[in-house]
Scaffold this active site. Sequence first.
Site, PDB file in Angstrom:
ATOM      1  N   ARG A 106     -59.818  67.438 -74.077  1.00 15.91           N
ATOM      2  CA  ARG A 106     -59.643  66.054 -74.805  1.00 15.91           C
ATOM      3  C   ARG A 106     -58.256  65.843 -74.869  1.00 15.91           C
ATOM      4  O   ARG A 106     -57.593  66.689 -75.725  1.00 15.91           O
ATOM      5  CB  ARG A 106     -60.366  66.026 -76.206  1.00 15.91           C
ATOM      6  CG  ARG A 106     -61.061  64.811 -76.447  1.00 15.91           C
ATOM      7  CD  ARG A 106     -61.766  65.150 -77.431  1.00 15.91           C
ATOM      8  NE  ARG A 106     -61.130  65.599 -78.897  1.00 15.91           N
ATOM      9  CZ  ARG A 106     -61.605  65.341 -80.258  1.00 15.91           C
ATOM     10  NH1 ARG A 106     -62.315  64.427 -80.258  1.00 15.91           N
ATOM     11  NH2 ARG A 106     -60.907  65.758 -80.969  1.00 15.91           N
ATOM     12  N   THR A 110     -54.915  60.461 -77.112  1.00 14.60           N
ATOM     13  CA  THR A 110     -56.066  59.357 -76.545  1.00 14.60           C
ATOM     14  C   THR A 110     -57.515  59.563 -76.785  1.00 14.60           C
ATOM     15  O   THR A 110     -58.285  58.829 -76.897  1.00 14.60           O
ATOM     16  CB  THR A 110     -55.741  59.060 -75.193  1.00 14.60           C
ATOM     17  OG1 THR A 110     -56.176  60.187 -74.396  1.00 14.60           O
ATOM     18  CG2 THR A 110     -54.398  58.491 -74.840  1.00 14.60           C
ATOM     19  N   ASP A 206     -60.417  76.742 -80.390  1.00 17.71           N
ATOM     20  CA  ASP A 206     -59.488  77.707 -80.755  1.00 17.71           C
ATOM     21  C   ASP A 206     -60.094  78.766 -81.625  1.00 17.71           C
ATOM     22  O   ASP A 206     -59.487  80.011 -82.001  1.00 17.71           O
ATOM     23  CB  ASP A 206     -58.666  77.035 -81.602  1.00 17.71           C
ATOM     24  CG  ASP A 206     -57.724  75.952 -80.989  1.00 17.71           C
ATOM     25  OD1 ASP A 206     -57.373  76.494 -79.604  1.00 17.71           O
ATOM     26  OD2 ASP A 206     -57.244  74.892 -81.548  1.00 17.71           O
TER      27      ASP A 206
HETATM   28  C1  PRP Z   1     -63.766  70.137 -77.484  1.00 22.43           C
HETATM   29  C2  PRP Z   1     -65.235  70.430 -77.501  1.00 22.43           C
HETATM   30  C3  PRP Z   1     -65.723  69.219 -76.562  1.00 22.43           C
HETATM   31  C4  PRP Z   1     -64.825  68.036 -76.788  1.00 22.43           C
HETATM   32  C5  PRP Z   1     -65.674  67.358 -77.802  1.00 22.43           C
HETATM   33  O1  PRP Z   1     -63.060  70.494 -76.474  1.00 22.43           O
HETATM   34  O2  PRP Z   1     -65.529  71.398 -77.064  1.00 22.43           O
HETATM   35  O3  PRP Z   1     -65.400  69.488 -75.284  1.00 22.43           O
HETATM   36  O4  PRP Z   1     -63.728  68.663 -77.824  1.00 22.43           O
HETATM   37  O5  PRP Z   1     -64.982  65.967 -78.193  1.00 22.43           O
HETATM   38  P1  PRP Z   1     -65.321  64.741 -77.739  1.00 22.43           P
HETATM   39  O6  PRP Z   1     -66.667  64.603 -77.818  1.00 22.43           O
HETATM   40  O7  PRP Z   1     -64.407  63.702 -78.624  1.00 22.43           O
HETATM   41  O8  PRP Z   1     -65.035  64.506 -76.274  1.00 22.43           O
HETATM   42  P2  PRP Z   1     -61.667  70.656 -76.269  1.00 22.43           P
HETATM   43  O9  PRP Z   1     -60.948  69.332 -75.818  1.00 22.43           O
HETATM   44  O10 PRP Z   1     -60.783  70.847 -77.918  1.00 22.43           O
HETATM   45  O11 PRP Z   1     -61.299  71.717 -75.285  1.00 22.43           O
HETATM   46  P3  PRP Z   1     -61.243  73.135 -75.741  1.00 22.43           P
HETATM   47  O12 PRP Z   1     -62.704  73.666 -75.489  1.00 22.43           O
HETATM   48  O13 PRP Z   1     -60.657  73.784 -74.447  1.00 22.43           O
HETATM   49  O14 PRP Z   1     -60.669  73.691 -76.770  1.00 22.43           O
HETATM   50  N1  URA Z   2     -63.619  69.379 -81.068  1.00 23.25           N
HETATM   51  C1  URA Z   2     -63.790  70.472 -81.823  1.00 23.25           C
HETATM   52  O1  URA Z   2     -63.875  71.672 -81.242  1.00 23.25           O
HETATM   53  N2  URA Z   2     -63.903  70.111 -82.968  1.00 23.25           N
HETATM   54  C2  URA Z   2     -63.951  68.887 -83.491  1.00 23.25           C
HETATM   55  O2  URA Z   2     -64.440  68.814 -84.667  1.00 23.25           O
HETATM   56  C3  URA Z   2     -63.824  67.721 -82.365  1.00 23.25           C
HETATM   57  C4  URA Z   2     -63.677  67.984 -81.221  1.00 23.25           C
END
Ligand code: PRP
Ligand code: URA
Length: 212
Positions: A106, A110, A206
């Site tokens: 994400r 944005t 993370d």
């Molecule tokens: C997190 C989570 C989802 C997304 C949710 O991933 O694991 O995929 O955010 O957010 P949304 O519903 O607003 O799209 P992230 O983008 O942080 O990637 P990561 O798992 O690599 O940390």
């Molecule tokens: N992705 C996460 O891992 N945590 C949140 O709260 C939102 C998006």
Amino acid sequence: MSEYKNVTIINHPLISHKLTHIRRKETSSKEFKEYLDEITRLMAYEVLKDIKLEKINIETPIAKTIGYRICEKVNLYPILRAGQGMVEGFTTTIPSARVGHIGMYRDEKTLQPVEYLFKYPKDTEKDTYNIIIDPMLATGGSAIAAINTLKSKGIQNLKFVALLGSKKAIENITRKHPDVEIFIAAVDAELNDKGYIVPGLGDAGDRIFGTK
Ligand code: PRP
Ligand code: URA
């Protein structure tokens, strides 16, 4: 159950107990992964409750009888990175499951999803149980993009399994994809101005991988 059609909130004391540990800020990455794995196994029982069985003839040490064998294929689609933390919970429950990968993050400014990888099992027949997994549904944007990607490849019959979501995410996903069945352990009311679920659990990726 839930106020939303096609959404099951899996409400069980063991899940509530373990999810509370996951939410705590002092929980280490090691413990976070272990609790997520345990909750995923518990959720898998509910998610797989309609999987097809066939009757088979077997013999116990005492007599001949009828047994059952799972005859439906299962494909898992973790959304990287955090979805990877739920793969083992499913594959220990159903070892024959194949695993595709949807690489997506994400954008921090944005909040829009950016896809960087898509690998899927060759065999995606109609009667396969296709399960997308990601612990977090915040805006729902990543989930909607992942569902769009799978549908664009002709992969239907989709279920989505998450640990924690916001009301907004559930509304957004069910509006765009009312056919996709969602299973989730808990739904929080709010998102903050950075798109984090409140109270939530922080950034799942993370916390699983010990980054940031
Ligand atoms: C997190 C989570 C989802 C997304 C949710 O991933 O694991 O995929 O955010 O957010 P949304 O519903 O607003 O799209 P992230 O983008 O942080 O990637 P990561 O798992 O690599 O940390
Ligand atoms: N992705 C996460 O891992 N945590 C949140 O709260 C939102 C998006």
